[in-house]
Design an enzyme around this catalytic site. Structure first.
Site, PDB file in Angstrom:
ATOM      1  N   HIS A 172      -6.008   2.865  -3.660  1.00 13.43           N
ATOM      2  CA  HIS A 172      -5.927   3.089  -2.211  1.00 13.43           C
ATOM      3  C   HIS A 172      -6.498   4.477  -1.914  1.00 13.43           C
ATOM      4  O   HIS A 172      -6.063   5.146  -0.979  1.00 13.43           O
ATOM      5  CB  HIS A 172      -4.463   2.980  -1.764  1.00 13.43           C
ATOM      6  CG  HIS A 172      -4.289   2.789  -0.271  1.00 13.43           C
ATOM      7  ND1 HIS A 172      -5.195   2.127   0.517  1.00 13.43           N
ATOM      8  CD2 HIS A 172      -3.294   3.175   0.567  1.00 13.43           C
ATOM      9  CE1 HIS A 172      -4.763   2.110   1.769  1.00 13.43           C
ATOM     10  NE2 HIS A 172      -3.625   2.764   1.829  1.00 13.43           N
ATOM     11  N   HIS A 218       3.747  -2.300   3.059  1.00 14.88           N
ATOM     12  CA  HIS A 218       3.823  -0.957   2.471  1.00 14.88           C
ATOM     13  C   HIS A 218       5.152  -0.800   1.736  1.00 14.88           C
ATOM     14  O   HIS A 218       6.210  -0.947   2.360  1.00 14.88           O
ATOM     15  CB  HIS A 218       3.684   0.102   3.568  1.00 14.88           C
ATOM     16  CG  HIS A 218       2.405  -0.014   4.339  1.00 14.88           C
ATOM     17  ND1 HIS A 218       2.235  -0.919   5.362  1.00 14.88           N
ATOM     18  CD2 HIS A 218       1.218   0.645   4.207  1.00 14.88           C
ATOM     19  CE1 HIS A 218       0.998  -0.805   5.845  1.00 14.88           C
ATOM     20  NE2 HIS A 218       0.363   0.128   5.161  1.00 14.88           N
ATOM     21  N   HIS A 238      -5.363   9.043   0.724  1.00 16.70           N
ATOM     22  CA  HIS A 238      -5.272   8.359   2.017  1.00 16.70           C
ATOM     23  C   HIS A 238      -6.159   8.982   3.093  1.00 16.70           C
ATOM     24  O   HIS A 238      -5.894   8.857   4.298  1.00 16.70           O
ATOM     25  CB  HIS A 238      -3.819   8.294   2.508  1.00 16.70           C
ATOM     26  CG  HIS A 238      -3.515   7.028   3.241  1.00 16.70           C
ATOM     27  ND1 HIS A 238      -3.752   6.865   4.589  1.00 16.70           N
ATOM     28  CD2 HIS A 238      -3.024   5.834   2.826  1.00 16.70           C
ATOM     29  CE1 HIS A 238      -3.390   5.650   4.948  1.00 16.70           C
ATOM     30  NE2 HIS A 238      -2.958   4.984   3.891  1.00 16.70           N
ATOM     31  N   ASP A 276       0.815  -1.228   0.000  1.00 17.41           N
ATOM     32  CA  ASP A 276       0.000   0.000   0.000  1.00 17.41           C
ATOM     33  C   ASP A 276       0.852   1.283   0.000  1.00 17.41           C
ATOM     34  O   ASP A 276       2.034   1.252   0.348  1.00 17.41           O
ATOM     35  CB  ASP A 276      -0.872   0.056   1.262  1.00 17.41           C
ATOM     36  CG  ASP A 276      -1.947  -1.008   1.269  1.00 17.41           C
ATOM     37  OD1 ASP A 276      -1.902  -1.922   0.431  1.00 17.41           O
ATOM     38  OD2 ASP A 276      -2.838  -0.913   2.144  1.00 17.41           O
ATOM     39  N   ASP A 277       0.177   2.362  -0.300  1.00 13.68           N
ATOM     40  CA  ASP A 277       0.658   3.752  -0.132  1.00 13.68           C
ATOM     41  C   ASP A 277       1.640   4.246  -1.195  1.00 13.68           C
ATOM     42  O   ASP A 277       2.030   5.406  -1.192  1.00 13.68           O
ATOM     43  CB  ASP A 277       1.311   3.980   1.250  1.00 13.68           C
ATOM     44  CG  ASP A 277       0.352   3.751   2.403  1.00 13.68           C
ATOM     45  OD1 ASP A 277      -0.820   3.419   2.133  1.00 13.68           O
ATOM     46  OD2 ASP A 277       0.771   3.896   3.553  1.00 13.68           O
TER      47      ASP A 277
END
Ligand SMILES: [Zn+2]
Length: 318
Positions: A175, A269, A179, A125-126
């Protein structure tokens, strides 16, 4: 002289009656020719004609009227503006809008899972970040596949990385745009955020994402609504090594290896160097233990016909 003054006063009063204006003989500001009384007196003193004095009085009255009107307009504008704009933009419906039937997401056309395979979906993620290319190298060297839940606002400037992911058989999910937690977002804001991310990822990678991972795993009706509208399944996880917290490759490695089992979705991540360092050992060792590393869509649809948009999935069988 007295006759002239009486005549002038009469004219002013008649004018007042016709125009409907209230004449305040004392309250008019000095900058606008002085008070009406002063104008009258000046006219008398200077022996001006009745007509001239009347004109001066009219000018004063007109200015007063204009000032009043302007002030009234300003008051109206400032009083009504905030209420009308705010009400229309921030009001969210109290129940989930039902404008679209949740659509089925087609199975991926890859066939990498054999009947007896133990499978795992590694997810990152991210990102993407400056460490993502090295992670792609590690995956490639090991013949492994993963899923990247990228941020919409990072997609635009990382088009090459995103295209490489798809070329090498990985999957890209959304995602969200930035965020933001969807826990308390209104339906409109949730849809707007998710739509922006979907479009940015599709533009940068060439493919529309059919999965979305909510930031912080935060669930809400607005998230489910927006995912349904976007045609995306909601993906959480079943193993969390908390790589963002420890930032230690050995800890990340141990937490994954001691908790993993068939059908798991692992949350990582790719914005941390320590996580990518850990993958140097995690990926070959999982393969040694007999796991096949596949994408989330492959893992979830192996025993299902298809996924449903807006529905939450956290592992192979749930
Ligand atoms: Zn995240």
């Amino acid at each position: 002289m007295k006759k002239k003054i009486s005549l002038l006063m009469c004219l002013v009063l008649i004018f007042s009656a016709f125009t409907g204006c209230d004449i305040n003989f004392n309250g008019i500001t000095p900058t606008t020719e002085g008070s009406t009384t002063a104008a009258v007196e000046a006219a008398v003193t200077e022996k001006a004609s009745t007509a001239q004095a009347a004109t001066a009085a009219t000018a004063t009255i007109t200015m007063t009227t204009t000032t009043t009107t302007t002030a009234a307009t300003t008051t109206t504008t400032t009083a009504t503006k905030p209420t009308t704009t705010k009400k229309t933009t921030t009001k969210a419906p109290t129940t989930m809008p039902t404008t679209k039937v949740p659509e089925k997401i087609e199975k991926p056309d890859t066939d990498r899972i054999k009947d007896d395979d133990k499978v795992i979906a590694l997810t990152f993620d991210d990102g993407p970040s400056k460490y993502t290319a090295r992670l792609l190298d590690i995956l490639e060297e090991n013949g492994a596949h993963a899923t990247f839940f990228v941020l919409g606002n990072r997609a635009k400037n990382n088009s090459e990385l995103l295209k490489r992911m798809l070329d090498e058989g990985h999957e890209i999910g959304s995602h969200t745009w930035d965020h933001t937690s969807f826990a308390k977002l209104s339906y409109n804001s949730a849809l707007e955020n998710m739509n922006k991310a979907t479009n940015a990822i599709k533009k940068a990678s060439g493919k529309k994402p059919v999965l979305v991972r909510p930031p912080y795993g935060a669930m809400s009706d607005s998230l489910k609504y927006a995912a349904t509208m976007q045609g995306q399944a909601i993906i959480t996880w079943s193993v969390d090594p908390r790589d963002w917290d420890t930032k230690n490759p050995d800890t990340v490695y141990n937490k994954i290896m001691s908790n993993v089992s068939d059908g798991d979705i692992i949350l990582c991540h790719d914005i941390h160097k320590s996580t990518v360092d850990a993958m140097e050992r995690v990926i070959p060792d999982l393969l040694d233990e007999g796991y096949t590393l596949v994408t989330v869509s492959e893992l979830l649809t192996y025993e299902r016909d298809e996924l449903t948009a807006g529905k939450v999935y956290s592992k192979r069988k749930n």
